[in-house]
Scaffold this active site. Structure first.
Site, PDB file in Angstrom:
ATOM      1  N   LYS A 138       0.856  -1.181   0.000  1.00  0.00           N
ATOM      2  CA  LYS A 138       0.000   0.000   0.000  1.00  0.00           C
ATOM      3  C   LYS A 138       0.898   1.239   0.000  1.00  0.00           C
ATOM      4  CE  LYS A 138      -2.632   3.436   1.589  1.00  0.00           C
ATOM      5  NZ  LYS A 138      -2.101   4.789   1.822  1.00  0.00           N
TER       6      LYS A 138
ATOM      7  N   GLU B  73       9.457   1.745  10.908  1.00  0.00           N
ATOM      8  CA  GLU B  73      10.512   2.775  10.863  1.00  0.00           C
ATOM      9  C   GLU B  73       9.793   4.103  10.892  1.00  0.00           C
ATOM     10  OE1 GLU B  73      12.228   5.782   9.551  1.00  0.00           O
ATOM     11  OE2 GLU B  73      12.537   4.744   7.644  1.00  0.00           O
TER      12      GLU B  73
ATOM     13  N   CYS C 188      14.111  11.133   6.560  1.00  0.00           N
ATOM     14  CA  CYS C 188      13.992  10.753   7.968  1.00  0.00           C
ATOM     15  C   CYS C 188      15.347  10.633   8.653  1.00  0.00           C
ATOM     16  CB  CYS C 188      13.215   9.449   8.100  1.00  0.00           C
ATOM     17  SG  CYS C 188      13.933   8.059   7.186  1.00  0.00           S
TER      18      CYS C 188
ATOM     19  N   GLU D 124       9.837  15.979  15.219  1.00  0.00           N
ATOM     20  CA  GLU D 124      10.263  15.915  13.816  1.00  0.00           C
ATOM     21  C   GLU D 124       9.448  16.887  12.968  1.00  0.00           C
ATOM     22  OE1 GLU D 124      11.341  12.393  10.699  1.00  0.00           O
ATOM     23  OE2 GLU D 124       9.346  12.316  11.592  1.00  0.00           O
TER      24      GLU D 124
END
Length: 481
Positions: free
Chosen positions: A176, A251, A284, A381
């Site tokens: 997906k 992750e 990331c 973040e």
């Protein structure tokens, strides 16, 4: 539909066929925010179809063995290499990653993923030993249908990074892709079909995470779930996985430190720090928290600003561009919101801090001196072209700052001392720490995060083990055939 002159199907790929949905969602290009087309919007029906197709295809795929499956994976890798000129322009328009990077590195990395994991699976050596009067072996058994949910940044490469070990280990797949950049994965389905994969081994479904993603991860027939994205979404997936007792790996982003010690090559460190603005900071693994030893902060900052001045905001298809637009209007507002709250909090904006003059989804490369280490801009973040800079006076203080957020995906360290490299490299709590370099990856090494940066590990045998059920087979000595 045509994107960058390339024909791209807007439909799902289930059981070896293209499948439409009764509803769609609009996919926009970050370059100009123009609609690229209407994409099939899957839900419970499509999720069930894909899981059923993967379940039915699993026994025969598992029975092929690693060598039999490797034939298909190598064939797919060859097709990826042969189609870089189709894949790269579509992903560039869909996600706004630099076209030259896609052509030079990222698309070919997808081919390397399939080859590497195919070969690793074939080369697997069973652990063998004798004890207590028995001969023992550890066997890998394919686990079953796996769901892989990938992010919108570098969607093609990250999809291959996850699906390659799953397929090599003998799992069948439901992929997906993120709804903000689904098109290169649709092209991947075409290559899977051309490579002759048996129907149902590799399925791709599109849609909104809260809809089809939720339906996939809650299906009790799924044997493994792998996700890359936000900690918030991972918590929901983890709950669904726990209800069915399904192994789950995630992750989940980072807030990496970039430590600069006075004994390092200061110019190299400053150049690398300014390079964290690449891809509009939508990486990331980026070292977004720059931590500089006080004794060299002034010359470091002078070099940093010099290198940052070299950045060019522009069209990702241009060879001159280094900073691209953000992925989506919603994400643009999220990044801008972080900076505005930092300003209101009393954090000092020393560079950028506003939308770029060229308009659209471009945001100026921004550097912030936080009022304190507790500032939101330090602790959460941003995933945009926004860095912070702080200073430290002693090594222990620098390490403490590096470890002071709930994240732990990666870290970067610049030093001229091998002893410090070893000492600080060990002390930084992160899944990966680079010393005097950045973004160098060995596919056999473990990859993953600590804290809210993730759970589990990908890479090499770690990934192959995740998609397998391990069995100890014990046979009494003296057993005859």
């Amino acid at each position: 539909m045509k994107v960058a002159g390339i024909e791209v199907s807007p439909d799902h790929f289930i059981g070896g066929e293209r499948v439409a949905s009764s509803s769609t969602f609009t996919d926009y290009s970050p370059i100009d925010e123009e609609a690229l087309g209407e994409i099939a919007r899957g839900g419970q029906r499509e999720a069930d179809l894909a899981v059923t197709a993967a379940t039915e295809a699993f026994p025969a795929w598992a029975a092929l063995g690693a060598s039999g499956r490797a034939v298909y994976l190598h064939r797919l890798a060859d097709l990826i290499d042969a189609n870089v000129e189709r894949l790269a322009p579509v992903e560039c328009v869909d996600m706004a990653m630099l076209l030259r990077s896609l052509k030079a590195r990222l698309i070919n990395r997808g081919a390397r993923n399939y080859r590497s994991y195919a070969d690793l699976a074939v080369a697997y050596e069973e652990r063998v030993w004798d004890s207590n009067g028995t001969h023992n072996r550890v066997l890998r058994m394919p686990s079953g249908p796996a769901v892989v949910i990938t992010p919108w940044n570098a969607p093609f490469m990250l999809s291959t990074w996850k699906t390659a070990p799953a397929l090599a280990a003998g799992s069948t797949m439901i992929l997906k892709p993120a709804e903000w950049s689904p098109l290169s994965c649709s092209l991947l389905a075409d290559l899977v079909d051309e490579a002759g994969f048996p129907p149902g081994v590799f399925n791709i479904v599109q849609g909104i995470g809260e809809e089809i993603g939720a339906a996939l991860v809650s299906n009790p027939a799924v044997s493994r779930i792998s996700f890359t994205g936000s900690p918030e979404t991972a918590r929901h997936i983890g709950v669904a996985a726990a209800k069915n007792i399904v192994p789950f790996t995630g992750e989940l982003g980072g807030k990496g430190p970039l430590l600069v010690f006075e004994d390092c090559d200061l110019e190299a460190a400053a150049r690398k720090a300014a390079g964290q603005f690449d891809d509009a900071g939508q990486v990331c693994l980026a070292g977004t928290r720059i931590l500089v030893e006080e004794s060299v902060v002034e010359p470091f900052m002078e070099l940093f600003h010099r290198f940052a001045d070299e950045h060019v905001l522009g069209d990702p298809r241009s060879d001159d561009t280094t900073v691209t637009p953000l992925i989506h209007r919603d994400h643009f507002e999220r990044v801008a919101g972080f900076v505005e709250r930092a300003r209101a909090n009393g954090d000092e904006i020393v560079r950028g801090g506003q939308p770029a003059e060229r308009g659209g989804l471009f945001y100026e490369p921004t550097l912030v001196i936080p009022r304190s280490n507790d500032s939101e801009i330090v602790q959460r973040e941003v995933f945009g072209p926004v860095l912070t800079v702080q200073t430290f006076s002693e090594e222990d203080e620098g390490v403490a700052l590096a470890n002071s957020t709930p994240y732990g995906l990666s870290g970067i360290l610049y030093t001229g001392s091998s002893e410090r490299a070893e000492r600080v490299g060990r002390a930084i709590r992160a899944g990966t720490v680079w010393v005097n370099t950045f973004l160098v990856r060995d596919l056999t090494a473990p990859f993953g995060g600590i804290g809210i940066s993730g759970i589990g590990r990908e890479g090499g045998d770690f990934a192959l083990d995740f998609y397998s059920d391990l069995k100890t087979l014990q046979i009494a000595e003296g057993t005859t055939e």
